[in-house]
Design an enzyme around this catalytic site. Structure first.
Site, mmCIF file in Angstrom:
data_model
loop_
_atom_site.group_PDB
_atom_site.id
_atom_site.type_symbol
_atom_site.label_atom_id
_atom_site.label_comp_id
_atom_site.label_asym_id
_atom_site.label_seq_id
_atom_site.Cartn_x
_atom_site.Cartn_y
_atom_site.Cartn_z
ATOM 1 N N THR A 1 0.851 -1.194 0.000
ATOM 2 C CA THR A 1 0.000 0.000 0.000
ATOM 3 C C THR A 1 0.890 1.248 0.000
ATOM 4 O O THR A 1 1.931 1.262 0.667
ATOM 5 C CB THR A 1 -0.869 0.001 1.276
ATOM 6 O OG1 THR A 1 -1.703 -1.160 1.246
ATOM 7 C CG2 THR A 1 -1.757 1.240 1.354
ATOM 8 N N GLU B 1 -0.760 -5.515 5.942
ATOM 9 C CA GLU B 1 0.584 -5.601 5.355
ATOM 10 C C GLU B 1 1.430 -6.645 6.077
ATOM 11 O O GLU B 1 2.175 -7.401 5.450
ATOM 12 C CB GLU B 1 1.277 -4.236 5.424
ATOM 13 C CG GLU B 1 0.681 -3.225 4.456
ATOM 14 C CD GLU B 1 1.225 -1.823 4.629
ATOM 15 O OE1 GLU B 1 1.135 -1.042 3.674
ATOM 16 O OE2 GLU B 1 1.736 -1.495 5.708
HETATM 17 C C1 5RP Z 1 1.086 1.957 4.489
HETATM 18 C C2 5RP Z 1 2.554 1.787 4.527
HETATM 19 C C3 5RP Z 1 3.331 2.308 3.382
HETATM 20 O O1 5RP Z 1 4.102 1.301 2.848
HETATM 21 C C4 5RP Z 1 4.204 3.410 3.874
HETATM 22 O O2 5RP Z 1 3.407 4.375 4.544
HETATM 23 C C5 5RP Z 1 4.969 4.078 2.746
HETATM 24 O O3 5RP Z 1 4.087 4.808 1.953
HETATM 25 P P1 5RP Z 1 4.601 5.683 0.730
HETATM 26 O O4 5RP Z 1 5.154 4.752 -0.286
HETATM 27 O O5 5RP Z 1 3.361 6.427 0.268
HETATM 28 O O6 5RP Z 1 5.632 6.636 1.272
HETATM 29 O O7 5RP Z 1 3.128 1.232 5.436
HETATM 30 O O8 5RP Z 1 0.483 1.465 5.653
#
Ligand code: 5RP
Length: 240
Positions: A33, A110
């Protein structure tokens, strides 16, 4: 006219595209995500359009939409409980590859998907590489029942715990739980903190991911670099 990408988005694109090259024909994959994973999904979508056969189990409602927008076929837990590979982003990555995740609120799914995957690949732009975890507030998913009492115990452990979204409009995870963002300061021992958080009744899961990275693709000097568990990191106090 297509909008020009920021320098950070170019890094996210570089690691996302490098990750897509690791997906092999016939694989069942976990789809993470976040914005970095979006570049991975776009690159994977192009490979699928070119004939790659792959199915994906998303780690959030948002990544279900993401998969659908790039015509990535979906699987669910009734079809398989074992995945070949998962690809996900991170909020912070320490030199020993301990991570903070959950900025997007999807940490529980996740972690479940990562645990069901034979190989775990994480992608991170250079801003995510830190000497010590803890500048990014640590997300902790808690059940709604008694969450104020749980929050007190989180605060006792971490210093400060803020209900994401605030009391008026709290953020709800895809499992219907709350998230507390904990300002722990520098986390000296992520594994010990993960265990201590997990021992608090009401805590469902924390955003500490320890010992879960089989391959990290991160950015060094503007280029995507692959780092296996035995490879020496180039960032952190001992390497600056
Ligand atoms: C979501 C997550 C994402 O992997 C993390 O926040 C990184 O997000 P981005 O790629 O938008 O910086 O853990 O729960």
């Amino acid at each position: 006219m297509a909008q020009e990408l920021s320098a950070q988005d170019r890094e996210k694109q570089a690691v996302g595209e490098a990750a897509a090259a690791h997906v092999e024909d016939g694989m069942a994959i976990g789809l993470g995500t976040g914005s970095t994973v979006t570049f991975f999904a776009a690159a994977l979508g192009r490979r699928i359009a070119d004939g790659l056969t792959v199915r994906a189990l998303p780690t959030s409602a948002a990544s279900i939409d993401l998969a659908q927008s790039f015509d990535i076929p979906l699987i669910d837990w009734t079809a398989t409980t074992r995945l070949d590979l998962c690809v996900d982003g991170a909020d912070e990555v320490a030199p020993d590859r301990a991570m903070i995740k959950g900025g997007g609120g999807a940490l529980l799914w996740e972690k479940i998907v990562a645990s069901a995957s034979a190989r775990r690949l994480y992608i991170a732009d250079s801003s995510k590489l830190v000497a010590r975890l803890g500048a990014f507030p640590l997300p902790v998913e808690v059940v709604r029942f008694g969450h104020q009492a749980t929050a007190e115990r989180l605060a006792a452990l971490c210093g400060e715990a803020a209900l994401r979204g605030g009391a008026e409009a709290p953020f709800l995870t895809d499992s219907g739980n709350f998230i507390y963002d904990c300002r722990c300061g520098e986390i000296a021992d992520p594994a010990a903190l993960e265990a201590a958080l997990g021992a608090i009744p009401g805590v469902v899961e924390s955003g500490l991911f320890v010992g879960m990275v089989d391959l990290l693709i991160a950015v060094r000097d503007g280029a995507a670099v692959e780092l296996g568990p035995q490879d020496a990191p180039w960032w952190g106090a001992d390497h600056d």
